[in-house]
Design a protein around this motif. Structure first.
Motif, PDB file in Angstrom:
ATOM      1  N   ILE A  94     -25.068  17.249 -35.931  1.00 47.93           N
ATOM      2  CA  ILE A  94     -24.841  18.546 -35.466  1.00 47.93           C
ATOM      3  C   ILE A  94     -23.177  18.678 -35.157  1.00 47.93           C
ATOM      4  O   ILE A  94     -22.418  19.569 -35.239  1.00 47.93           O
ATOM      5  N   SER A 117     -21.283  20.548 -37.747  1.00 50.51           N
ATOM      6  CA  SER A 117     -20.885  21.805 -37.960  1.00 50.51           C
ATOM      7  C   SER A 117     -20.127  22.442 -36.897  1.00 50.51           C
ATOM      8  O   SER A 117     -19.877  23.456 -36.720  1.00 50.51           O
ATOM      9  N   VAL A 118     -19.309  21.464 -36.012  1.00 49.61           N
ATOM     10  CA  VAL A 118     -18.597  22.047 -34.845  1.00 49.61           C
ATOM     11  C   VAL A 118     -17.246  22.154 -35.803  1.00 49.61           C
ATOM     12  O   VAL A 118     -16.437  21.235 -36.126  1.00 49.61           O
ATOM     13  N   LEU A 150     -13.119  24.445 -31.748  1.00 48.65           N
ATOM     14  CA  LEU A 150     -14.091  23.951 -30.803  1.00 48.65           C
ATOM     15  C   LEU A 150     -14.256  22.394 -30.517  1.00 48.65           C
ATOM     16  O   LEU A 150     -13.850  21.716 -31.509  1.00 48.65           O
ATOM     17  N   TYR A 177     -21.122  22.192 -26.089  1.00 51.39           N
ATOM     18  CA  TYR A 177     -20.370  22.798 -27.388  1.00 51.39           C
ATOM     19  C   TYR A 177     -19.615  23.929 -26.773  1.00 51.39           C
ATOM     20  O   TYR A 177     -20.227  24.785 -26.093  1.00 51.39           O
TER      21      TYR A 177
END
Lengths: 438, 438
Positions: free
Chosen positions: A273, A276-277, A281, A297
């Protein structure tokens, strides 16, 4: 309704954001807390900096010392940054019995081992949620929500500038220098980007997280740090071919009696995951033996997100004051008596997988010689990619290894350099396979 | 070291997990808190349930009433579930001046408006982190970390069973019934799956989150609820063609003086980070005016993750007790006097985009008639997909609309039904475009 008086030091980006929340959200905060959290003073060497804030007369001042010494102020919010004046003023405020909120990761990672005990001895709270991960409540989550967990590891994208640069390099195929220059022009990177792009800012944050996660003294010096300057679009593309994304990760893991603590460019699977950042961010995954993994997140920097975290600390302390409960939670998550010095595993003893890119000479037997050198140091190759690209007499030769020891890797790379079959230093990127199930 | 005595009601999955943490992590917790958090009693109608726990003599009991009345116990942990006995025992414990920890979302969403004021009047804490999102600290984050934010919206995957089923339907192309049966066989779904697959469990959680986010009384009755039973692999495939993933989302948004509150299958863009949350994992995005968006991600259920959240509540209250600070944080995030009744927007007044799948008769003019009916109710079609598949005399006709009002959609669908050109009721799935920048 009880009133708690706040003094802010520094009316820069985060200071003015914090002041704005305290001024504009007074009713919301009192509806939630029953406390009148009152901004009494804000100090800055440049008093015009407060001109956009709806401040009453006398709130803005150039005299930080007077704020720190004001007997009516209970909480001092240090948002000056730097390690000299900030440390001086915080120390003086603690001496005066004031509670402290700061976002200063550089200061805490360098001098936390002095400042936290000082605050504890004086019986005042020293809060620092905004120092790591901006608005993400990572300090609170580790310190309070995971209180029943032995923490196993932390993996985080903790520097927005690096993530912004790598995301754009990935999306657009641009070179590091080009994206950095553009980021500087747009305010996404500092004029002197060293602290960010060379990994130091993420290391400061990781040192703080390690302390509260593992109950160890803050140990910035031993965090291994490597920045993103040498990453090229070619490496990002090769990584993608293998199913990986390149991120600057801050990683720590509890091993046998030691802690791995390292910040470096890292290849992670597209499925992770954290891959996907994107953009500026931040995200951080914490593993605990009960929760398995939790991820936070959000915006790790920026005026209002960071100010939001500062205000959450202010309110936490204000609640403690109203209920007579300062010291309710030990600042570093463990009681001072329970904090130990835990060694950091030297990077040479790291076992991990590697991505290697050599700039190989176009002559027969290069692959076999490189593979041989790796093999003689116990390094096995999992896959090879030699795209048909040529740069003069050279061609990129990419290898993904199985797990190997960093010390062995260094020896193998030295042997390979001595063979004079590759130009330049190879690009070496560590691979992180464990995605924590997220 | 101060000792706080704990009594657990219910030694089922979460109860025994909680007991295990308290027993095995006593030193870790006291290192962190300076408090001896002591499991004094655990009650269950079936006393053999504690047999795998290293309990001292006399800790396990069948007499829940005696635990609730034990003057030496300060914190009662209700993990029985259900709304009858649990409510009775919690009420009695509150009357006895005991602080409460519960994971019972069904009870709190149904009777929280009675129980929370009761606890506040008696001056005891009533904590419930484990009732929403398992180990994710969503209650603490909204209540404490976002205290300076006006909350705008919540979007969450709050039911692990539904997410597990939809993830497998997506990955494997299996039908709902088939995956459900398999999930039941493997313990991922209850024998009676209604609470989960029909959306009620997520609605319970959303009602609790809405209360603390918006400062409103708990209003479960007005949360719109629709489950996932009618979703087919065909719809998931069509969604993917348009770039969307199907999730059961719980959504609330503060609008003009009202709150949207709804649980239903939702199509979200592949780019939305929630689309990457698979299996039984949960995730929730909260928007606040300072932070923009924060996301939490982790195990929303399961023995140890849920027990971890229960223990964080126990420790929070234990700290309050040692520091004389019960009531430090209002249970529902707002002072009782500041909690308002905020209306929930009726679903008919929702404006959103829609996915529609009709089972159309294979005759000329069907598309034009359907489009005409939609148009006559102000619904514009953004795209149409009519794959060349035939099921006897029928073919699936899929449309994605622009934003439309739900009341108009109902009228249009009634008109279309009256035309007798489609078989069965159409599949209607709302589309959520806003990904909160995450």
């Amino acid at each position: 309704m009880k009133q708690i008086n706040i003094g802010i030091l520094g009316c820069g980006t985060v200071g003015s954001g914090t002041a704005r929340i305290l001024l504009e959200k007074q009713k919301l905060i009192s509806d939630r807390t029953g406390i009148n959290v009152h901004l009494k003073s804000i100090a800055d060497i440049d008093p015009t900096r407060g001109k956009d804030l709806p401040l009453a007369d006398g709130v803005m001042t150039t005299d930080a010392g007077a704020v720190v010494d004001d007997p009516e102020i209970q909480i001092i919010v240090e948002l000056i940054g730097g390690k000299t004046l900030a440390k001086e003023l915080i120390t003086r405020a603690i001496d005066n019995g004031k509670h402290i909120v700061t976002a200063n990761k550089a200061l805490l990672s360098a001098h936390g081992n002095t400042l936290f005990p000082l605050a504890a001895q004086r019986g005042v709270d020293l809060a620092y949620e905004a120092s790591v991960g901006g608005c993400m409540p990572i300090i609170k989550s580790i310190r309070e929500s995971l209180v029943g967990n032995a923490i196993g590891s932390i993996r985080g994208i903790l520097n927005g500038t690096c993530n912004y640069i790598l995301s754009r390099m990935t999306a657009e195929g641009c070179a590091f220098d080009e994206v950095l220059a553009d980021a500087q022009a747009n305010g996404f990177a500092e004029a002197d980007p060293t602290l960010d792009v060379d990994g130091f800012d993420a290391a400061h944050k990781l040192a703080i997280l390690n302390a509260i996660a593992f109950g160890m003294t803050i140990n910035l010096e031993d965090v291994y740090v490597e920045g993103i300057r040498r990453i090229t679009p070619m490496d990002i593309e090769f990584a993608a071919d293998f199913g990986y994304t390149v991120k600057l990760l801050a990683i720590s893991k509890q091993t046998n009696g030691a802690v791995e603590a390292r910040v470096h460019p890292t290849m992670i699977s597209h499925d992770n995951i954290l891959a996907s950042v994107n953009g500026s961010l931040n995200a951080v995954t914490v593993s605990g033996d009960c929760v398995e993994n939790v991820l936070l997140y959000g915006h790790g920097a920026g005026k209002m997100p960071t100010a939001s975290a500062v205000v959450s600390d202010i309110v936490d302390i204000a609640r403690n004051l109203v209920f007579g409960a300062p010291g309710r939670i030990p600042a570093l998550a463990y009681r001072p008596e329970a904090i130990r010095t835990i060694p950091v595993l030297p990077i040479d003893r790291l076992h991990t997988r590697y991505y290697l890119r050599f700039t190989a000479e176009n002559q027969p037997g290069v692959l076999s010689k490189i593979a041989g050198a790796l093999g003689s140091h116990n390094i096995s190759i999992k896959s090879v990619n030699q795209k048909g690209r040529f740069y003069g007499d050279h061609t990129p030769l990419v290898m993904m290894t199985y797990k190997a020891c960093e010390a062995d890797m260094k020896k193998a790379l030295a042997d390979i350099a001595a063979l004079h079959i590759v130009a330049d230093d190879p690009i070496v990127v560590r691979i992180e396979e464990d995605n924590g199930g997220l």
